[in-house]
Every structure is written in C-alpha cells, then in structure tokens.
Write a protein that holds these residues in place. Structure first.
Motif, PDB file in Angstrom:
ATOM      1  N   UNK A 279       0.819  -1.212   0.000  1.00 26.63           N
ATOM      2  CA  UNK A 279       0.000   0.000   0.000  1.00 26.63           C
ATOM      3  C   UNK A 279       0.853   1.263   0.000  1.00 26.63           C
ATOM      4  N   UNK A 280       1.988   1.226   0.692  1.00 22.33           N
ATOM      5  CA  UNK A 280       2.847   2.423   0.772  1.00 22.33           C
ATOM      6  C   UNK A 280       4.309   1.975   0.723  1.00 22.33           C
ATOM      7  N   UNK A 281       4.856   1.716  -0.464  1.00 24.05           N
ATOM      8  CA  UNK A 281       6.198   1.114  -0.553  1.00 24.05           C
ATOM      9  C   UNK A 281       7.346   2.093  -0.351  1.00 24.05           C
ATOM     10  N   UNK A 282       7.136   3.384  -0.632  1.00 22.46           N
ATOM     11  CA  UNK A 282       8.271   4.302  -0.647  1.00 22.46           C
ATOM     12  C   UNK A 282       8.976   4.453   0.695  1.00 22.46           C
ATOM     13  N   UNK A 283       8.292   4.511   1.822  1.00 20.06           N
ATOM     14  CA  UNK A 283       9.046   4.564   3.091  1.00 20.06           C
ATOM     15  C   UNK A 283       9.962   3.361   3.290  1.00 20.06           C
ATOM     16  N   UNK A 284       9.508   2.189   2.843  1.00 19.71           N
ATOM     17  CA  UNK A 284      10.334   0.995   3.009  1.00 19.71           C
ATOM     18  C   UNK A 284      11.517   0.976   2.037  1.00 19.71           C
ATOM     19  N   UNK A 285      11.428   1.763   0.964  1.00 22.51           N
ATOM     20  CA  UNK A 285      12.536   1.848   0.014  1.00 22.51           C
ATOM     21  C   UNK A 285      13.528   2.932   0.423  1.00 22.51           C
ATOM     22  N   UNK A 286      13.016   4.101   0.798  1.00 25.38           N
ATOM     23  CA  UNK A 286      13.889   5.238   1.067  1.00 25.38           C
ATOM     24  C   UNK A 286      14.519   5.180   2.454  1.00 25.38           C
ATOM     25  N   UNK A 287      13.753   4.712   3.446  1.00 27.34           N
ATOM     26  CA  UNK A 287      14.278   4.724   4.808  1.00 27.34           C
ATOM     27  C   UNK A 287      15.540   3.867   4.958  1.00 27.34           C
ATOM     28  N   UNK A 288      15.601   2.635   4.437  1.00 27.91           N
ATOM     29  CA  UNK A 288      16.865   1.879   4.549  1.00 27.91           C
ATOM     30  C   UNK A 288      18.024   2.545   3.827  1.00 27.91           C
ATOM     31  N   UNK A 289      17.740   3.173   2.659  1.00 28.39           N
ATOM     32  CA  UNK A 289      18.812   3.844   1.936  1.00 28.39           C
ATOM     33  C   UNK A 289      19.344   5.043   2.715  1.00 28.39           C
ATOM     34  N   UNK A 290      18.427   5.850   3.264  1.00 28.78           N
ATOM     35  CA  UNK A 290      18.859   7.016   4.035  1.00 28.78           C
ATOM     36  C   UNK A 290      19.590   6.598   5.308  1.00 28.78           C
ATOM     37  N   UNK A 291      19.079   5.576   5.963  1.00 24.08           N
ATOM     38  CA  UNK A 291      19.730   5.114   7.188  1.00 24.08           C
ATOM     39  C   UNK A 291      21.120   4.554   6.892  1.00 24.08           C
ATOM     40  N   UNK A 292      21.234   3.778   5.822  1.00 23.12           N
ATOM     41  CA  UNK A 292      22.542   3.217   5.460  1.00 23.12           C
ATOM     42  C   UNK A 292      23.511   4.316   5.044  1.00 23.12           C
ATOM     43  N   UNK A 293      23.017   5.294   4.269  1.00 21.92           N
ATOM     44  CA  UNK A 293      23.887   6.394   3.867  1.00 21.92           C
ATOM     45  C   UNK A 293      24.349   7.225   5.047  1.00 21.92           C
ATOM     46  N   UNK A 294      23.439   7.485   6.000  1.00 26.89           N
ATOM     47  CA  UNK A 294      23.825   8.259   7.177  1.00 26.89           C
ATOM     48  C   UNK A 294      24.846   7.543   8.037  1.00 26.89           C
ATOM     49  N   UNK A 295      24.640   6.245   8.240  1.00 21.74           N
ATOM     50  CA  UNK A 295      25.605   5.490   9.039  1.00 21.74           C
ATOM     51  C   UNK A 295      26.926   5.305   8.291  1.00 21.74           C
ATOM     52  N   UNK A 296      26.844   5.125   6.975  1.00 23.10           N
ATOM     53  CA  UNK A 296      28.067   4.949   6.202  1.00 23.10           C
ATOM     54  C   UNK A 296      28.897   6.209   6.089  1.00 23.10           C
ATOM     55  N   UNK A 297      28.282   7.376   6.329  1.00 24.76           N
ATOM     56  CA  UNK A 297      29.046   8.623   6.258  1.00 24.76           C
ATOM     57  C   UNK A 297      30.125   8.692   7.327  1.00 24.76           C
ATOM     58  N   UNK A 298      30.005   7.865   8.344  1.00 29.23           N
ATOM     59  CA  UNK A 298      31.033   7.858   9.378  1.00 29.23           C
ATOM     60  C   UNK A 298      32.391   7.415   8.885  1.00 29.23           C
ATOM     61  N   UNK A 299      32.437   6.728   7.724  1.00 31.59           N
ATOM     62  CA  UNK A 299      33.725   6.307   7.180  1.00 31.59           C
ATOM     63  C   UNK A 299      34.588   7.503   6.778  1.00 31.59           C
ATOM     64  N   UNK A 300      33.966   8.672   6.544  1.00 32.93           N
ATOM     65  CA  UNK A 300      34.763   9.844   6.195  1.00 32.93           C
ATOM     66  C   UNK A 300      35.646  10.293   7.360  1.00 32.93           C
ATOM     67  N   UNK A 301      35.248   9.974   8.583  1.00 31.70           N
ATOM     68  CA  UNK A 301      36.025  10.361   9.760  1.00 31.70           C
ATOM     69  C   UNK A 301      36.982   9.260  10.203  1.00 31.70           C
ATOM     70  N   UNK A 302      37.056   8.192   9.433  1.00 27.70           N
ATOM     71  CA  UNK A 302      37.900   7.073   9.830  1.00 27.70           C
ATOM     72  C   UNK A 302      39.381   7.433   9.892  1.00 27.70           C
TER      73      UNK A 302
END
Length: 285
Positions: free
Chosen positions: A36-59
């Motif tokens: 019924x509402x697929x976009x939150x399930x598509x965008x939320x994992x991508x945004x969450x993964x991108x936000x957490x993966x941004x920490x590699x810039x400070x590695x």
C-alpha cells in the motif's frame, strides 16, 4: 468477547501449525502495508545506510593502526617488563649507542647485499660495490641523525672499514661465527667455512640505525620515509653488477599493516552496499 479457540489452532502433537499460522498472518499484514505504501520501506533503509556509512569519512582521524597496539594486550606483562628494561638499561643514541641494549627494534634501515652468480660478497668484484652502496646510503641526512658511538656513526656492519684506506677483509683471515670477539652470524649469510675459517659468503647485511630517543625520533621517521622513496633511484644510479640489493626499514611492517587496512575498507563498503541493495530489491518483488 471472542469465542472459544478453534481446536484446530491449538498446539498439540497432531497440530504443528500453531506458530506458523500467526507468523503468516503477521507477514501478510506487513506485506499489505508495503504494497500500500512502498516508498518509506525503500527510502528509509537507503537514508539510514547512507547516514551510518558517512562515518567512514572520519575514519582517518579516528583509526588506530598501531601494529603493537592492535596485536598485543593493552596491559600485557611484556610491556611492563620492557618498561623495567628501559628504566634500568637506558640508551643514549647520541653518544653511547649499543644495538643489544635496545628494548625495541629501534629506528633503522637494513640492506642485504647478495653476490651475483654464486660468487662471494667478500670477493674483489663485489666488495668495492658494497663500499659504494655504503657510501650512497651515508648521505647528509643520515650523518645528522645516525646513532653514534665513540663520536662517530655506528657501523652498519663490523666488517666495513672505519677508514677508507683499509684493505678488503680476506676471507681466509676471518673466523666464523666469532672473529676477534665480534659475532659475525648476523653480519654474513650463506657462509662457507672450513675449520672455522671463512672461505666465502654469499650475503652481507648492512643495518643503519638512527636516533629515536628524544625529539629527534620524528626526524628519524621522516628520514626513513625519504630513504624508502629514494633508495630505488640510488640503486639504479650505482649500476651494481656484482651484487643484488634488497632493503627494508623499521617502518616497513607498520606501513604494510596500514596498506592492508586501506585495501580492505573499500571491499567491505562494496559488500555492505550490495547486501543492502539485494535485500531492498528482494522486498519489492
């Protein structure tokens, strides 16, 4: 109030669907929500993964790549014993350097000269090239930062002459492994002997120690890095025909460890991205 539970839904030896049936209803409801509402399930994992993966810039600022800290216990007894050695057997790299007194490997550049075509590194053809190699390494930077003993730089090999006019050491006059109270087991390799006398030696090791006590340790580190950058070109300019030279420094193992870290992180990031993408695409079917 709900009526009594259907006997078919109760768990028993004959009915094993009591867990499968409620889980199936749960996932059916989840699938209905995704459809019924697929976009939150598509965008939320991508945004969450991108936000957490941004920490590699400070590695690079937060990584701990010290090989000793990574592979030895933090409060290991060996470190405490090393501190005891440092306290009671202090070193003075500027005036009274002694390699056996070092509590660590020290700061050094090591070269191994191997005679070509099965000849001896002490022979008349190879020995002059060994002296040229030694002269090429003793640049002004080394003379300024070398570990000193008795007012001069510590000898990289006990067989090297302290004066330029000294003759080549004759193999038959050398005893192995101890000659005149000096241990030659770490100075010569591939030694052929007869009755304790050296007949020939395939390899000779040169170890150039730098000062690492006090504020000069960082300058020694920079000098070793410069040695690694320039040694290949120096060897090419020498046109050595009778010996082959390999080299390494006290920084080589640490740099290799850091290189492995840099090569693994991109592969890990790609694997992580592909796994998440596959999971998301699978949910869209």
């Amino acid at each position: 109030m709900g009526g009594p539970r259907d006997p078919a839904e109760r768990c028993s030896c004959r009915n094993t669907d009591c867990l499968e049936r409620p889980l199936r209803r749960l996932f059916e409801g989840l699938a209905t929500g995704v459809a019924a509402c697929p976009w939150p399930f598509v965008l939320l994992p991508l945004l969450l993964s991108g936000g957490l993966g941004a920490g590699f810039f400070f590695l690079p600022q937060r990584q701990a790549n010290d090989i000793e800290g990574q592979f030895t216990p933090t409060w290991g007894p060996a470190k405490a014993e090393r501190d005891v050695v440092r306290r009671y057997f202090p070193t003075d790299d500027s005036a009274r350097f002694s390699a056996p007194r070092l509590p660590t490997e020290g700061a050094y550049a090591a070269l191994i000269a191997v005679a070509s075509d099965g000849t001896s590194v002490l022979g008349p053809a190879a020995w002059p090239e060994v002296l040229r190699l030694d002269e090429a390494v003793r640049d002004p930077s080394y003379e300024r930062l070398c570990a000193r003993s008795n007012g001069s730089c510590a000898s990289p090999n006990p067989l090297l002459p302290r004066r330029g006019d000294e003759p080549r050491p004759a193999p038959q006059t050398l005893r192995f492994p101890v000659h005149d109270g000096v241990f030659l087991g770490a100075a010569l390799g591939g030694v052929d002997t007869r009755d304790g006398q050296v007949l020939s030696a395939r390899a000779l090791k040169l170890v150039y120690y730098l000062r690492e006590d006090g504020p000069e340790s960082e300058h020694s580190r920079q000098s070793l890095q410069g040695f690694q950058r320039n040694i290949s070109s120096k060897l090419s300019e020498l046109h050595l025909a009778s010996i082959q030279v390999t080299y390494f420094t006290s920084l080589s193992r640490q740099q290799e460890f850091e290189g492995n870290t840099k090569s693994v992180i991109p592969l890990f990031s790609i694997t992580y991205f592909l796994t998440i993408t596959f999971a998301i695409v699978s949910c869209l079917r």
